[in-house]
Design an enzyme around this catalytic site. Structure first.
Site, PDB file in Angstrom:
ATOM      1  N   MET A 216      11.415 -20.145   9.265  1.00 51.11           N
ATOM      2  CA  MET A 216       9.909 -20.370  10.345  1.00 51.11           C
ATOM      3  C   MET A 216       9.723 -18.826  11.178  1.00 51.11           C
ATOM      4  SD  MET A 216       8.709 -23.457   9.273  1.00 51.11           S
ATOM      5  CE  MET A 216       7.277 -22.769  10.907  1.00 51.11           C
TER       6      MET A 216
ATOM      7  N   ASP B 272      -6.100  -8.921  18.202  1.00 49.45           N
ATOM      8  CA  ASP B 272      -6.191  -8.313  19.569  1.00 49.45           C
ATOM      9  C   ASP B 272      -6.589  -6.391  19.220  1.00 49.45           C
ATOM     10  OD1 ASP B 272      -6.504  -9.226  21.815  1.00 49.45           O
ATOM     11  OD2 ASP B 272      -4.688  -7.681  22.162  1.00 49.45           O
TER      12      ASP B 272
END
Length: 150
Positions: free
Chosen positions: A105, A120
């Site tokens: 994870m 971004d």
């Protein structure tokens, strides 16, 4: 059950501490002009890959804080590598730890945040005349290897 929703962390109390490693990979598809700007260091926000690398490391270390049922893990190593291709940027994140639970994870979170950071950083270059992103997409974020050794 009467509509009650149960959630709990997996109990790892009795599991042994062992070496864990996971590698995740993902890709962001970008316009050729954007890829060239990344290669030439001409993105207005700055050095895309170095900012994305730092963001990935931060994300790995904070995965337990982002995913409600993840255990905090003492991370011992994070590597973040980029492959700038003609059609975008591929990221590979490898996480290592000696722990009671795996680090897949954390690797997935690192790869995801690296790709979001790239987006971004280059979004001004990716927008079309209507302010949309018809070409840009994040793809194929997956675990490519997981290792557990006693």
């Amino acid at each position: 059950m009467s509509g009650e929703v149960r959630v709990s962390m997996v109990d790892i109390t009795e599991k042994p501490v062992v070496y864990r490693e996971a590698t995740a990979r993902g890709f962001i598809r970008l316009r050729k002009e954007t890829v060239n700007a990344i290669r030439e260091g001409k993105v207005p926000k700055g050095d895309v890959l170095n900012v994305a690398r730092i963001a990935a490391v931060q994300a790995v270390k904070r995965t337990w804080d982002l995913l409600p049922l993840c255990h905090p893990i003492p991370i011992t190593s994070v590597s973040v590598d980029f492959n700038v291709r003609e059609d975008g940027v591929e990221v590979t994140v490898t996480v290592k730890a000696t722990s009671k639970t795996g680090v897949e994870m954390e690797a997935l979170t690192g790869a995801s945040i690296a790709l979001l950071t790239v987006w971004d950083m280059v979004k001004a270059l990716e927008k079309d005349e209507r302010g949309q992103y018809p070409y840009t997409s994040i793809q194929e974020i997956k675990v490519v290897e997981k290792i557990k050794r006693a």
